[in-house]
Design an enzyme around this catalytic site. Structure first.
Site, PDB file in Angstrom:
ATOM      1  N   SER A  15     -32.046  -1.869  -1.835  1.00  0.00           N
ATOM      2  CA  SER A  15     -33.360  -1.396  -2.310  1.00  0.00           C
ATOM      3  C   SER A  15     -34.458  -1.760  -1.309  1.00  0.00           C
ATOM      4  O   SER A  15     -35.411  -0.993  -1.119  1.00  0.00           O
ATOM      5  CB  SER A  15     -33.674  -1.942  -3.700  1.00  0.00           C
ATOM      6  OG  SER A  15     -33.930  -3.323  -3.673  1.00  0.00           O
ATOM      7  N   ARG A  90     -25.138 -13.628   4.938  1.00  0.00           N
ATOM      8  CA  ARG A  90     -24.430 -14.482   5.901  1.00  0.00           C
ATOM      9  C   ARG A  90     -25.432 -15.323   6.659  1.00  0.00           C
ATOM     10  O   ARG A  90     -26.556 -14.879   6.882  1.00  0.00           O
ATOM     11  CB  ARG A  90     -23.693 -13.626   6.932  1.00  0.00           C
ATOM     12  CG  ARG A  90     -22.416 -13.162   6.431  1.00  0.00           C
ATOM     13  CD  ARG A  90     -21.611 -12.320   7.390  1.00  0.00           C
ATOM     14  NE  ARG A  90     -20.521 -11.822   6.608  1.00  0.00           N
ATOM     15  CZ  ARG A  90     -19.412 -12.510   6.378  1.00  0.00           C
ATOM     16  NH1 ARG A  90     -19.191 -13.643   6.970  1.00  0.00           N
ATOM     17  NH2 ARG A  90     -18.489 -12.041   5.572  1.00  0.00           N
ATOM     18  N   HIS A 108     -36.702 -13.303   1.050  1.00  0.00           N
ATOM     19  CA  HIS A 108     -35.982 -14.071   0.036  1.00  0.00           C
ATOM     20  C   HIS A 108     -36.792 -14.053  -1.263  1.00  0.00           C
ATOM     21  O   HIS A 108     -38.015 -14.261  -1.240  1.00  0.00           O
ATOM     22  CB  HIS A 108     -35.784 -15.515   0.521  1.00  0.00           C
ATOM     23  CG  HIS A 108     -34.971 -16.324  -0.443  1.00  0.00           C
ATOM     24  ND1 HIS A 108     -33.601 -16.184  -0.562  1.00  0.00           N
ATOM     25  CD2 HIS A 108     -35.347 -17.240  -1.369  1.00  0.00           C
ATOM     26  CE1 HIS A 108     -33.173 -16.992  -1.517  1.00  0.00           C
ATOM     27  NE2 HIS A 108     -34.206 -17.642  -2.021  1.00  0.00           N
TER      28      HIS A 108
HETATM   29  C1  GAR Z   1     -33.194  -9.086  -2.318  1.00  0.00           C
HETATM   30  O1  GAR Z   1     -33.782  -9.570  -3.495  1.00  0.00           O
HETATM   31  C2  GAR Z   1     -33.345 -10.079  -1.187  1.00  0.00           C
HETATM   32  O2  GAR Z   1     -34.562 -10.752  -1.196  1.00  0.00           O
HETATM   33  C3  GAR Z   1     -32.200 -11.021  -1.463  1.00  0.00           C
HETATM   34  O3  GAR Z   1     -31.140 -10.149  -1.766  1.00  0.00           O
HETATM   35  C4  GAR Z   1     -31.670  -9.025  -2.466  1.00  0.00           C
HETATM   36  C5  GAR Z   1     -31.095  -7.765  -1.876  1.00  0.00           C
HETATM   37  O4  GAR Z   1     -31.433  -6.665  -2.654  1.00  0.00           O
HETATM   38  N1  GAR Z   1     -31.937 -11.868  -0.348  1.00  0.00           N
HETATM   39  C6  GAR Z   1     -31.542 -13.126  -0.469  1.00  0.00           C
HETATM   40  O5  GAR Z   1     -31.317 -13.666  -1.525  1.00  0.00           O
HETATM   41  C7  GAR Z   1     -31.396 -13.866   0.853  1.00  0.00           C
HETATM   42  N2  GAR Z   1     -31.062 -15.220   0.611  1.00  0.00           N
HETATM   43  P1  GAR Z   1     -31.384  -5.193  -2.049  1.00  0.00           P
HETATM   44  O6  GAR Z   1     -29.975  -5.022  -1.474  1.00  0.00           O
HETATM   45  O7  GAR Z   1     -31.598  -4.300  -3.229  1.00  0.00           O
HETATM   46  O8  GAR Z   1     -32.442  -5.076  -0.999  1.00  0.00           O
END
Ligand code: GAR
Length: 188
Positions: A15, A90, A108
């Site tokens: 997203s 990762r 994050h």
């Molecule tokens: C997002 O909320 C991002 O901030 C988080 O993964 C999600 C991915 O969502 N990242 C972390 O937690 C990094 N430690 P998306 O695939 O819908 O963009």
């Protein structure tokens, strides 16, 4: 003048990838998606926008250095100079960090240093804090550590469910990340 070329690294739904792709007047061209999960939803999203994807399986490489070298080869082929992590699950190693020093940014879903790691929104919700948020930061060799570039708060409301909170946090991510990318690149 041709635009800066950037890559998005993602492991999941994508997203944030989509929010970046939908941004008008983005200060860079997204030249590549790097993804470590062959079943990730973000791959179809890259296809929709005509963005080439480098999908790799870490298990096919002897170690992190080897797969990061393969990633770097692909990044260099696409003349990528900045990397934006968007749900890339990762930890970057010295091979990637040294090659793209100061040019790898992560988003994050918490107010770091609170709630690093997986499921940051759930962690904040279960902890019962009144405020969480979103952080955009340069990465280092830690888990969701490194110099903070921008943060935005999200209040946790009394009647929030984890789902309603997740929706609001994502909404903030989708607005904040493209804005910060443009601010970073326009000062370069
Ligand atoms: C997002 O909320 C991002 O901030 C988080 O993964 C999600 C991915 O969502 N990242 C972390 O937690 C990094 N430690 P998306 O695939 O819908 O963009």
């Amino acid at each position: 003048m041709s635009k800066i070329k950037a890559a998005i690294f993602a492991s999941g739904t994508g997203s944030n990838f989509e929010a970046i792709m939908e941004t008008e007047h983005l200060a860079c061209d997204i030249a590549l998606l790097v993804c470590d999960q062959s079943s990730a939803g973000v791959i179809a999203k890259a296809d929709k926008y005509g963005i080439p994807a480098f999908v790799f399986d870490a298990k096919q490489f002897p170690d992190k250095t080897a797969y990061e070298k393969a990633i770097i080869d692909r990044l260099e082929e696409s003349e990528v100079s900045w990397i934006f992590l968007a749900g890339y699950m990762r930890i970057a190693g010295p091979t990637l960090l040294n090659r793209y020093e100061g040019r790898i940014v992560n988003i994050h879903p918490s107010l770091l240093p609170a709630f690093p790691g997986m499921d940051a929104i759930g962690q904040a919700y279960r902890a019962g804090v009144k405020t969480t948020g979103v952080t955009v930061h340069f990465i280092d060799e830690g888990i969701d550590t490194g110099p903070i570039i921008a943060q935005e708060e999200v209040a946790i409301l009394q009647d929030d469910t984890e789902e309603s909170l997740t929706k609001r946090v994502h909404k903030v991510e989708h607005q904040l990340y493209p804005k910060v990318i443009n601010q970073l690149l326009q000062t370069k």
